[in-house]
Design a protein around this motif. Sequence first.
Motif, PDB file in Angstrom:
ATOM      1  N   ARG A  87       0.836  -1.204   0.000  1.00 51.72           N
ATOM      2  CA  ARG A  87       0.000   0.000   0.000  1.00 51.72           C
ATOM      3  C   ARG A  87       0.865   1.245   0.000  1.00 51.72           C
ATOM      4  O   ARG A  87       0.540   2.249  -0.618  1.00 51.72           O
ATOM      5  CB  ARG A  87      -0.920   0.008   1.231  1.00 51.72           C
ATOM      6  CG  ARG A  87      -2.073  -0.951   1.100  1.00 51.72           C
ATOM      7  CD  ARG A  87      -3.137  -0.611   2.107  1.00 51.72           C
ATOM      8  NE  ARG A  87      -3.800   0.637   1.787  1.00 51.72           N
ATOM      9  CZ  ARG A  87      -4.215   1.513   2.696  1.00 51.72           C
ATOM     10  NH1 ARG A  87      -4.024   1.285   3.967  1.00 51.72           N
ATOM     11  NH2 ARG A  87      -4.827   2.611   2.315  1.00 51.72           N
ATOM     12  N   LYS A 115       0.777   3.879  -3.425  1.00 53.87           N
ATOM     13  CA  LYS A 115       0.156   5.210  -3.425  1.00 53.87           C
ATOM     14  C   LYS A 115       0.751   6.115  -4.499  1.00 53.87           C
ATOM     15  O   LYS A 115       0.151   7.123  -4.855  1.00 53.87           O
ATOM     16  CB  LYS A 115       0.253   5.848  -2.031  1.00 53.87           C
ATOM     17  CG  LYS A 115       1.635   6.204  -1.570  1.00 53.87           C
ATOM     18  CD  LYS A 115       1.539   7.021  -0.279  1.00 53.87           C
ATOM     19  CE  LYS A 115       2.896   7.524   0.150  1.00 53.87           C
ATOM     20  NZ  LYS A 115       3.572   6.616   1.083  1.00 53.87           N
ATOM     21  N   VAL A 159     -14.431   8.989  -3.228  1.00 57.21           N
ATOM     22  CA  VAL A 159     -14.410   7.905  -2.244  1.00 57.21           C
ATOM     23  C   VAL A 159     -12.985   7.587  -1.777  1.00 57.21           C
ATOM     24  O   VAL A 159     -12.725   7.458  -0.571  1.00 57.21           O
ATOM     25  CB  VAL A 159     -15.143   6.644  -2.766  1.00 57.21           C
ATOM     26  CG1 VAL A 159     -14.494   6.086  -4.023  1.00 57.21           C
ATOM     27  CG2 VAL A 159     -15.186   5.560  -1.718  1.00 57.21           C
ATOM     28  N   ALA A 160     -12.068   7.518  -2.731  1.00 60.77           N
ATOM     29  CA  ALA A 160     -10.697   7.195  -2.326  1.00 60.77           C
ATOM     30  C   ALA A 160     -10.005   8.360  -1.604  1.00 60.77           C
ATOM     31  O   ALA A 160      -9.374   8.148  -0.565  1.00 60.77           O
ATOM     32  CB  ALA A 160      -9.883   6.738  -3.526  1.00 60.77           C
ATOM     33  N   HIS A 186     -11.443   8.188   1.996  1.00 58.88           N
ATOM     34  CA  HIS A 186     -11.134   7.027   2.830  1.00 58.88           C
ATOM     35  C   HIS A 186      -9.678   6.614   2.808  1.00 58.88           C
ATOM     36  O   HIS A 186      -9.185   6.045   3.759  1.00 58.88           O
ATOM     37  CB  HIS A 186     -12.018   5.848   2.414  1.00 58.88           C
ATOM     38  CG  HIS A 186     -13.463   6.038   2.775  1.00 58.88           C
ATOM     39  ND1 HIS A 186     -14.393   6.483   1.876  1.00 58.88           N
ATOM     40  CD2 HIS A 186     -14.106   5.882   3.946  1.00 58.88           C
ATOM     41  CE1 HIS A 186     -15.573   6.583   2.473  1.00 58.88           C
ATOM     42  NE2 HIS A 186     -15.427   6.222   3.733  1.00 58.88           N
ATOM     43  N   VAL A 187      -9.006   6.890   1.698  1.00 57.98           N
ATOM     44  CA  VAL A 187      -7.607   6.452   1.621  1.00 57.98           C
ATOM     45  C   VAL A 187      -6.658   7.577   2.004  1.00 57.98           C
ATOM     46  O   VAL A 187      -5.734   7.395   2.789  1.00 57.98           O
ATOM     47  CB  VAL A 187      -7.286   5.920   0.209  1.00 57.98           C
ATOM     48  CG1 VAL A 187      -5.832   5.534   0.112  1.00 57.98           C
ATOM     49  CG2 VAL A 187      -8.183   4.734  -0.122  1.00 57.98           C
ATOM     50  N   MET A 197      -5.998  11.216  -6.966  1.00 60.38           N
ATOM     51  CA  MET A 197      -5.075  10.627  -5.999  1.00 60.38           C
ATOM     52  C   MET A 197      -3.653  11.186  -6.166  1.00 60.38           C
ATOM     53  O   MET A 197      -2.761  10.857  -5.402  1.00 60.38           O
ATOM     54  CB  MET A 197      -5.040   9.100  -6.152  1.00 60.38           C
ATOM     55  CG  MET A 197      -6.391   8.424  -5.963  1.00 60.38           C
ATOM     56  SD  MET A 197      -7.097   8.686  -4.340  1.00 60.38           S
ATOM     57  CE  MET A 197      -6.120   7.549  -3.366  1.00 60.38           C
TER      58      MET A 197
END
Lengths: 206, 237, 267
Positions: C87, C91, C114-115, C118-119, C167
Amino acid sequence: MLLITSAFFAFIIAIIAGLGRLAKSRWIRWTTNIYVEFFRGTSLVVQLFWVYYALPMLAKAIPFLPPLNLSSFWAGVIAVSLNYGAYVSETVRSCILAVDRGQHEAAIALNMTRFQRMRLVILPQAVRMMLPDFGNNLIQMLKSTSLVSLIGLTDITYAGMVFRNSNIDLGILVFAMMLVFYFLIALPLIWLTRRAERAVSKGMAS
Amino acid sequence: MIWDWNIVKDVFPLIFRAMWLTLGLTLACYAVSLVLGIIWTLLRRAPWAWFRWTVNGVLEFIRSTPPLVQLYFLFYAWPLVPHVGVTLSPIAAAIIGLGVHYSTYTSEVYRSGIDAVDKGQWEAALALNFSRARTWTKVILPQAIPPIIPMLGNYLIIMFKEIPTTASIGVMGMMLTAKMYGAQHWVYLEPFTIVAFFFLLLSYPSSLFVQWLEKKMNRRFDKNEVLHEAKQKGVVV
Amino acid sequence: MTRPMVSYKNVRKSFGQIEVLKGVNLEIGEGEKVALIGPSGSGKTTLIRMLMTLEQPTSGVIEVDGTPLWHMEVNKKLVPANEKHLRNVRKNIGMVFQHFNLFPHMTVLENCTVAPIHVLGLSKKEARERAVEMLEKVKLGDKLDVYPSQLSGGQKQRVAMARALVMRPKVMLFDEVTSALDPELVGEVLEVIRELAHEGKMTMILVTHEMEFARDVADRIVFLDNGYIVEEGPPEQIFEYSSNERLKRFLSRFRLHSVYPLTTRSV
């Protein structure tokens, strides 16, 4: 009442067992598999009687346990929810597997954790697919609740039998009424299940 | 002592003997449901809409009411119905009751098998100028039957597990045998556990067999599956 | 070359008996745009799927920004990576898929937030701002509350790009992003990628069958065949001056069958 309580527990058990059967750890997979196969392999009536008659005896024999006094209601809830939990877990498992692999991959690409992938991406889609089958199982469960009259719980069937015994000449009417009664409860469930089926097949098409 | 082997020795032969009745009853009910299912399926294809509706309604009614209550109805109420009512022995009531109940399911299975045959097959048969009978026997049924065999097998297992319900009207199957023994000697753990064991012993291997059958059928009817699997694993890009 | 952002060191990959990649060495610099071309089954998609951690290499080492991806160092020895390590390296990487893989139960905006929420742990407001900015960049600022099923293929793919871009990865992977699209929708997607490429900061790896597009956007073309890198170099060299027989045969087939003329070239 019995239906609602058992359905509640059954679906919780089903989701846990469904996930358990997909777990990474072989140990968890095996335990859930044994649970599922056991309850699917034996008959609900047998389980019902076993829980009601045999389980308290088993508990009595274990020295440290307080005496287990299961009311017929809770014996019914335990047997019905464990039984249906096992059946529905199969639906849960297959629906989770039916979610497109690309969804997993997209979630990995967004760097979600295993837990997040399940909670945010896979389960919401899988649950939608499960709905029709949940509905069908609810109807089956409704029918199964009649079996608890066999261990003396006052449900529709039991009440009907008691009434008949004091009014033998009304026999036909009583039994016909019982059938109609079950059908009336089932009707909305049938209707909802049909709707869910249509909604799901539409969702797949788009 | 929790578990008494003496009781097991005592009750095992009784239950074993009752097992044959349970098995025989299963097969009888199954035969009734298979045949009756065909009749329902034919009736549902009748040309009159109101008739189809009625049949569907009746089937839905039978399907969504508990078999236990249906058994009670047949056993206790049917003899009281004027003109047509006859007294049924517990076994006859069981065969008719469960047979009719599950025929509503087998008819659904037949229907799904027929519906699953591609529409193009009907059109192809028409284009070849096949007669109606010939279309059915040569084109439709050979394709419709194999895929539903596993489903029908599943219903046999389900029905087997439903048989203990008939204990309620006095059929001396495994369940009632165990219960009566329990009531006499006030031990329930061993008899019921043995019954559960028998059910598991008989139904688990059968369900494995059905699963195997299902896989085999799928492979036969979807040869692309192998390719599809390969694609999913990324072997074929 | 600038410092390497991605490097493959003798990477092999087998599926069962079939060896798809037979020892690949490749280094991609920071900000470089690389197009992977080659016939079906040559292993180019597998190459970037391993970088996205969707596929585990059978042997060899992949490094991202100097850190091994599938391995981690414990007591100066390389051992297989755990989820946490994966992980952590992952990223830096984003991916756009051939079949979009949008989340059908979420709106366009939710797909893109969403990411981050939450991420990355952004607040809803921040995530929304970022998402809207990106969606406007891909010219879908007016579709925020629409579900993916109501979009065209080209629009879906642009949403998928926005979703990956929010991201802010250092490396973006594009896996045949136009292969599942109707011909008339290809242009709008390629246009967005081209703009991204011209901004220059991001490292990009594209698997594509759009030769003209690859030539236009990429700094370097890598030709894979049968699990090996057969030829690599700047577009001009690959497309005009290569003497490699297999490459020439591959390209000639492509010219014959080329469906997409270069219609969307900007400036």
